[in-house]
Design an enzyme around this catalytic site. Structure first.
Site, PDB file in Angstrom:
ATOM      1  N   ALA A  37       3.443   9.412 -11.188  1.00 25.21           N
ATOM      2  CA  ALA A  37       3.720   9.461  -9.751  1.00 25.21           C
ATOM      3  C   ALA A  37       2.885  10.530  -9.065  1.00 25.21           C
ATOM      4  O   ALA A  37       3.348  11.203  -8.146  1.00 25.21           O
ATOM      5  CB  ALA A  37       5.211   9.726  -9.525  1.00 25.21           C
ATOM      6  N   GLY A  48      -0.380  10.011  -7.710  1.00 26.52           N
ATOM      7  CA  GLY A  48      -1.432   9.518  -6.829  1.00 26.52           C
ATOM      8  C   GLY A  48      -1.215   9.832  -5.360  1.00 26.52           C
ATOM      9  O   GLY A  48      -0.101  10.091  -4.913  1.00 26.52           O
ATOM     10  N   ARG A  78      -3.934   4.154   0.748  1.00 28.08           N
ATOM     11  CA  ARG A  78      -3.829   2.896   1.489  1.00 28.08           C
ATOM     12  C   ARG A  78      -2.545   2.794   2.302  1.00 28.08           C
ATOM     13  O   ARG A  78      -2.433   1.952   3.191  1.00 28.08           O
ATOM     14  CB  ARG A  78      -3.936   1.715   0.520  1.00 28.08           C
ATOM     15  CG  ARG A  78      -5.339   1.524  -0.054  1.00 28.08           C
ATOM     16  CD  ARG A  78      -5.342   0.502  -1.174  1.00 28.08           C
ATOM     17  NE  ARG A  78      -4.797  -0.776  -0.759  1.00 28.08           N
ATOM     18  CZ  ARG A  78      -4.469  -1.751  -1.606  1.00 28.08           C
ATOM     19  NH1 ARG A  78      -4.631  -1.573  -2.910  1.00 28.08           N
ATOM     20  NH2 ARG A  78      -3.987  -2.893  -1.151  1.00 28.08           N
ATOM     21  N   GLN A  93      -0.086  17.353 -12.482  1.00 31.61           N
ATOM     22  CA  GLN A  93      -1.500  17.012 -12.626  1.00 31.61           C
ATOM     23  C   GLN A  93      -2.218  17.620 -11.428  1.00 31.61           C
ATOM     24  O   GLN A  93      -2.272  17.028 -10.351  1.00 31.61           O
ATOM     25  CB  GLN A  93      -1.688  15.490 -12.674  1.00 31.61           C
ATOM     26  CG  GLN A  93      -3.111  15.058 -13.004  1.00 31.61           C
ATOM     27  CD  GLN A  93      -3.301  13.553 -12.955  1.00 31.61           C
ATOM     28  OE1 GLN A  93      -2.585  12.850 -12.256  1.00 31.61           O
ATOM     29  NE2 GLN A  93      -4.287  13.047 -13.686  1.00 31.61           N
ATOM     30  N   GLY A 150      -7.064  10.630 -12.981  1.00 30.39           N
ATOM     31  CA  GLY A 150      -6.762   9.294 -13.476  1.00 30.39           C
ATOM     32  C   GLY A 150      -5.525   9.238 -14.355  1.00 30.39           C
ATOM     33  O   GLY A 150      -4.964  10.247 -14.766  1.00 30.39           O
ATOM     34  N   GLY A 196      -5.671  -4.897 -12.550  1.00 35.73           N
ATOM     35  CA  GLY A 196      -6.533  -4.977 -13.710  1.00 35.73           C
ATOM     36  C   GLY A 196      -6.342  -6.314 -14.411  1.00 35.73           C
ATOM     37  O   GLY A 196      -5.253  -6.900 -14.385  1.00 35.73           O
ATOM     38  N   ASN A 240       1.125  -0.484  -2.808  1.00 32.04           N
ATOM     39  CA  ASN A 240      -0.051   0.306  -2.459  1.00 32.04           C
ATOM     40  C   ASN A 240      -0.337   0.324  -0.965  1.00 32.04           C
ATOM     41  O   ASN A 240      -1.218   1.051  -0.515  1.00 32.04           O
ATOM     42  CB  ASN A 240      -1.284  -0.243  -3.198  1.00 32.04           C
ATOM     43  CG  ASN A 240      -1.172  -0.069  -4.704  1.00 32.04           C
ATOM     44  OD1 ASN A 240      -1.052   1.046  -5.196  1.00 32.04           O
ATOM     45  ND2 ASN A 240      -1.182  -1.162  -5.427  1.00 32.04           N
ATOM     46  N   ARG A 244      25.513   2.623  10.726  1.00 29.71           N
ATOM     47  CA  ARG A 244      24.579   3.660  10.291  1.00 29.71           C
ATOM     48  C   ARG A 244      25.198   4.526   9.201  1.00 29.71           C
ATOM     49  O   ARG A 244      26.177   4.146   8.573  1.00 29.71           O
ATOM     50  CB  ARG A 244      24.139   4.472  11.510  1.00 29.71           C
ATOM     51  CG  ARG A 244      23.260   3.671  12.481  1.00 29.71           C
ATOM     52  CD  ARG A 244      23.118   4.354  13.831  1.00 29.71           C
ATOM     53  NE  ARG A 244      22.596   5.709  13.694  1.00 29.71           N
ATOM     54  CZ  ARG A 244      22.634   6.608  14.683  1.00 29.71           C
ATOM     55  NH1 ARG A 244      23.171   6.289  15.851  1.00 29.71           N
ATOM     56  NH2 ARG A 244      22.141   7.814  14.493  1.00 29.71           N
ATOM     57  N   ALA A 276      40.663   0.592  31.778  1.00 29.58           N
ATOM     58  CA  ALA A 276      39.277   0.133  31.791  1.00 29.58           C
ATOM     59  C   ALA A 276      38.424   1.043  32.666  1.00 29.58           C
ATOM     60  O   ALA A 276      38.811   1.410  33.776  1.00 29.58           O
ATOM     61  CB  ALA A 276      39.216  -1.297  32.302  1.00 29.58           C
TER      62      ALA A 276
END
Length: 420
Positions: free
Chosen positions: A11, A13, A17, A74, A79, A141, A229, A301, A391
Site C-alpha cells: 500500500a 504507491g 491516476r 518504503q 517497485g 500484467g 487506479n 447520515r 403548525a
C-alpha cells in the site's frame, strides 16, 4: 489447508491516476477506506503475521492500521519487488507461505483466496498466481505460458509487445509464495524496465528459469480482482460493493425495493421486515430496527438509530439522532442531534435547528408528542411527553409535558372562551 500463512499488503504507491490529495488506499468505498477491506481479509484468513508496506503519505494511512499489523516503510518507491523484500525483513523467523495482497484490490472474497491457499499449500508449490480472464485486459500484467501451458512469467502492460497485449489471461497481483524460495531470489531482480522499478512479477520468470514449481489458479469472478487506479475504477468498485451489501441485507430478511437505486454503507444494521424504498442513502453507524419503513428519497447520515416500527419517509434527513419505537417522520423533515421518544408524530416540514453558528445543540422530544407541520425547534430545547406544537410555530423554550404551544415564538395555547 496449512495455517502457517503470513500476509504482506502492498500500500505504498502514489496513485497518481486518482488525481487526489488523499492517498489512494484511503479513498472511501461504501463508507470506509478501501484498505480496511484488505485488512479484514487478512484477519479472516487467520494469518499468523500481517505486514503492510506504506510509503506515500504513510502518516495519514497509519491511523487505520489495526493493532498487531506490522508497518514497514518504503521510503523510496522502487517497485513492488523492493516493497516485498523490505516486508520480508519483518517476517524473520517465520516459515511457511507468504500471501501478497494489495491495498487497492478491496473486492476479493475470503472464499476465493482460501481456494488459492489450499491449492498452493496442498500441492507444495513454490509460487501460485491468482489469474483472471478479462474481456478487456488493458492495464493489467499478462500471464505468459510456455508450449506446455506452464506459467513462465508475467509481463507488465508497459513492457508488453503487441502479441502479449492480446493475451486476455491477466495477473490479479495476488500471489502465494514459499517464503524460503522467495527470500533467495531478490538478488536476481533487475530494474531494466520502462519504470526503472523492481517488479515482484519478475520473480515468476526467475522461478521458472530455475526449475521451481510455478502454478496458476483462475478466479471465477474477475470482478473480485478489480484494481482501483482511477476515479472510474472507484465508481465501479463502489457499485460492486453496494450490490454485495444490499444482497446480504435482503438475505437477512430486509426488503430493498430497488437495489440498484439504494445506497447503503458498510456496517449498517437493518432488522428483518424493514422496507427500504428507492433513492435512499444510509451512511455510517446507522442501526434500523425491525419492520421499519425508510424512503423513498430519505437520507440517514452518521450515527442514527431507529427503533422497531419507525417510518422515515420522503425527503427526511436525520443525523446523530435516536428515534423510539413506532415514531412517524413522514415528509420533508430535518432532525439533527435529537433524542426522540416512542410513538411520536413528526409533521411534514419539521426542522430541528441544531446549529447556532458556533456549535451543535441537542433536542429531546418525549414519547407520544405531536410536532405540527413546519414547526422549527431551536436547540437546545426539550418537548415534554405528550406535548403538542402547532403548525408553523418556532419553539425556543422547553415545552411542558401534555401542553400545547403555538405561534412565533411559540407560547402556551389558551382556548378562547365559548360565546354565550
Amino acid at each position: 489447508m496449512n495455517k502457517n500463512i503470513a500476509v504482506i499488503i502492498l500500500a505504498a504507491g502514489k496513485g497518481t491516476r486518482m488525481k487526489s490529495d488523499t492517498p489512494k488506499v484511503m479513498h472511501p468505498l461504501c463508507g470506509r477506506p478501501m484498505l480496511s477491506y484488505v485488512f479484514d481479509l487478512a484477519r479472516g484468513l487467520g494469518a499468523k503475521k500481517t505486514v503492510v508496506v506504506l510509503g506515500h503519505q504513510h502518516r495519514e494511512i497509519r491511523r487505520i492500521v489495526p493493532a498487531g499489523v506490522k508497518i514497514v516503510l518504503q521510503d523510496k518507491l522502487l517497485g513492488t519487488g523492493d516493497a516485498v523484500k523490505r516486508a520480508l525483513g519483518a517476517l524473520a523467523g517465520f516459515k511457511g507461505s507468504v500471501l501478497i495482497l494489495y491495498g487497492d484490490i478491496p473486492l476479493l472474497k475470503k472464499e476465493s483466496v482460501k481456494g488459492l491457499l489450499k491449492f498452493h499449500t496442498g500441492n507444495a508449490i513454490d509460487a501460485t498466481v491468482l489469474t483472471a480472464l478479462a474481456g478487456d485486459p488493458s492495464g493489467y500484467g499478462r500471464i505468459l505460458r510456455d508450449k506446455c501451458r506452464a506459467v513462465r512469467g508475467i509481463v507488465e502492460e508497459a513492457d508488453a509487445n503487441d502479441a502479449e497485449k492480446n493475451i486476455n489471461e491477466i495477473n490479479t497481483g495476488i500471489i502465494c509464495f514459499s517464503k524460503e524460495r522467495l527470500s533467495g531470489v531478490f538478488k536476481y531482480l533487475k530494474a531494466d524496465n520502462r519504470k526503472k522499478e523492481y517488479y515482484l512479477t519478475d520473480i515468476i520468470s526467475v522461478f521458472y528459469e530455475k526449475g521451481l514449481l510455478v502454478e496458476a489458479i483462475r478466479i471465477k469472478d474477475a470482478e473480485e480482482a478489480m484494481g482501483i487506479n482511477s476515479r472510474l475504477d472507484l465508481s465501479r468498485a463502489s457499485a460492486a460493493m453496494r450490490r454485495r451489501i444490499n444482497h446480504d441485507l435482503m438475505d437477512k430478511g430486509v426488503t430493498i425495493a430497488s437495489p440498484e437505486h439504494t445506497f447503503i454503507n458498510y456496517g449498517v444494521k437493518i432488522g428483518k421486515g424493514s422496507v427500504i424504498y428507492p433513492f435512499t442513502v444510509i451512511e455510517n453507524n446507522v442501526i434500523i430496527g425491525r419492520n421499519c419503513s425508510i424512503g423513498p428519497f430519505c437520507h440517514l447520515r452518521d450515527s442514527v438509530t431507529l427503533k422497531d416500527g419507525t417510518s422515515a419517509g420522503n425527503f427526511a434527513e436525520l443525523v446523530r439522532t435516536r428515534v423510539g419505537k413506532n415514531t412517524l417522520i413522514k415528509h420533508f423533515s430535518y432532525l439533527g442531534d435529537a433524542d426522540i421518544g416512542a410513538g411520536v408524530n413528526i409533521g411534514a416540514g419539521c426542522v430541528v435547528a441544531n446549529f447556532d453558528g458556533a456549535g451543535k445543540h441537542n433536542t429531546k422530544i418525549g414519547s407520544r408528542a405531536f410536532i405540527g407541520s413546519d414547526s422549527v425547534l431551536v436547540a437546545p430545547v426539550e418537548i415534554g411527553r405528550g406535548a403538542r406544537t402547532g403548525a408553523g410555530c418556532v419553539v425556543t423554550r422547553d415545552v411542558a409535558a401534555d401542553s400545547v404551544v403555538v405561534g412565533v415564538p411559540a407560547r402556551p395555547y389558551t382556548p378562547r372562551s365559548k360565546k354565550r
